[in-house]
Motif scaffolding. Structure first.
Motif, mmCIF file in Angstrom:
data_model
loop_
_atom_site.group_PDB
_atom_site.id
_atom_site.type_symbol
_atom_site.label_atom_id
_atom_site.label_comp_id
_atom_site.label_asym_id
_atom_site.label_seq_id
_atom_site.Cartn_x
_atom_site.Cartn_y
_atom_site.Cartn_z
ATOM 1 N N THR A 79 2.053 8.318 -33.401
ATOM 2 C CA THR A 79 2.819 7.081 -33.314
ATOM 3 C C THR A 79 2.920 6.468 -34.700
ATOM 4 N N SER A 80 4.010 5.763 -34.929
ATOM 5 C CA SER A 80 4.172 5.114 -36.227
ATOM 6 C C SER A 80 4.745 3.711 -36.043
ATOM 7 N N LEU A 114 -0.576 -4.427 -29.828
ATOM 8 C CA LEU A 114 0.327 -3.638 -30.650
ATOM 9 C C LEU A 114 1.027 -2.624 -29.753
ATOM 10 N N PRO A 115 2.345 -2.750 -29.558
ATOM 11 C CA PRO A 115 3.045 -1.790 -28.702
ATOM 12 C C PRO A 115 3.069 -0.402 -29.350
ATOM 13 N N VAL A 116 2.732 0.600 -28.558
ATOM 14 C CA VAL A 116 2.641 1.975 -29.048
ATOM 15 C C VAL A 116 3.518 2.862 -28.181
ATOM 16 N N ALA A 128 2.262 2.207 -24.306
ATOM 17 C CA ALA A 128 1.050 1.440 -24.004
ATOM 18 C C ALA A 128 0.953 0.292 -25.002
ATOM 19 N N ASP A 129 0.054 -0.626 -24.727
ATOM 20 C CA ASP A 129 -0.256 -1.711 -25.644
ATOM 21 C C ASP A 129 -1.696 -1.523 -26.120
ATOM 22 N N ALA A 130 -1.870 -1.291 -27.412
ATOM 23 C CA ALA A 130 -3.212 -1.171 -27.976
ATOM 24 C C ALA A 130 -3.693 -2.573 -28.331
#
Length: 149
Positions: A76-77, A92-94, A45-47
């Motif tokens: 996630t990191s 932010l790609p997650v 997902a994209d946050a």
């Protein structure tokens, strides 16, 4: 005279070295299942965040635990650095590795019943800074989130 000049510049230096404020969480976009498995799946997902700072900052090294409906969903990191523009939104790609136990099945059942909202809780930290000076900033969020595939 020199001492006077230094005392006059001191407030300017203090403002220039101000501690950056954290980002505002806006939501999740582009939710997708990257890999589906019976024991473990990968979800991407994209946050979306907003940077309220008056200057661009760099975010590097972060780790966040994700809870869905008060159950641990995944971790996630971030191991790279991202340049964040000033007073702007950014994605932010997650990527989450999800254990397909009862928690993931509960989320699937919730979405299958026609409800498109789940309770999301984020708990972690990230390094935020500029000019080579970084601080660990806590990431905390809790709220309802619509999930669209």
């Amino acid at each position: 005279m020199r001492k006077l000049v230094w005392w006059m510049l001191l407030p300017l230096l203090a403002v220039a070295c101000a501690k950056p404020t954290g980002f505002n969480y806006l939501g999740v976009k582009n939710f997708k299942v990257v890999k589906f498995g019976l024991k473990e799946s990968t979800v991407g997902a994209d946050a979306e965040f907003y940077n309220p700072n008056k200057y661009p900052v760099t975010m590097k090294g972060g780790s966040v635990d994700v809870y869905v409906n008060d159950n641990f969903f995944g971790k996630t990191s971030l191991d790279s650095s991202i340049q964040v523009p000033k007073k702007d939104t950014f994605l932010l790609p997650v990527v989450l590795k999800v254990d397909m136990t009862s928690t993931a099945m509960q989320v699937i059942q919730t979405l299958a019943t026609g409800s498109d909202s789940v309770k999301i809780k984020l708990d972690g930290s990230a390094k935020i800074g500029r000019s080579g000076i970084f601080i660990n900033y806590p990431i905390r969020y809790e709220g309802m989130q619509k999930i669209r595939f």
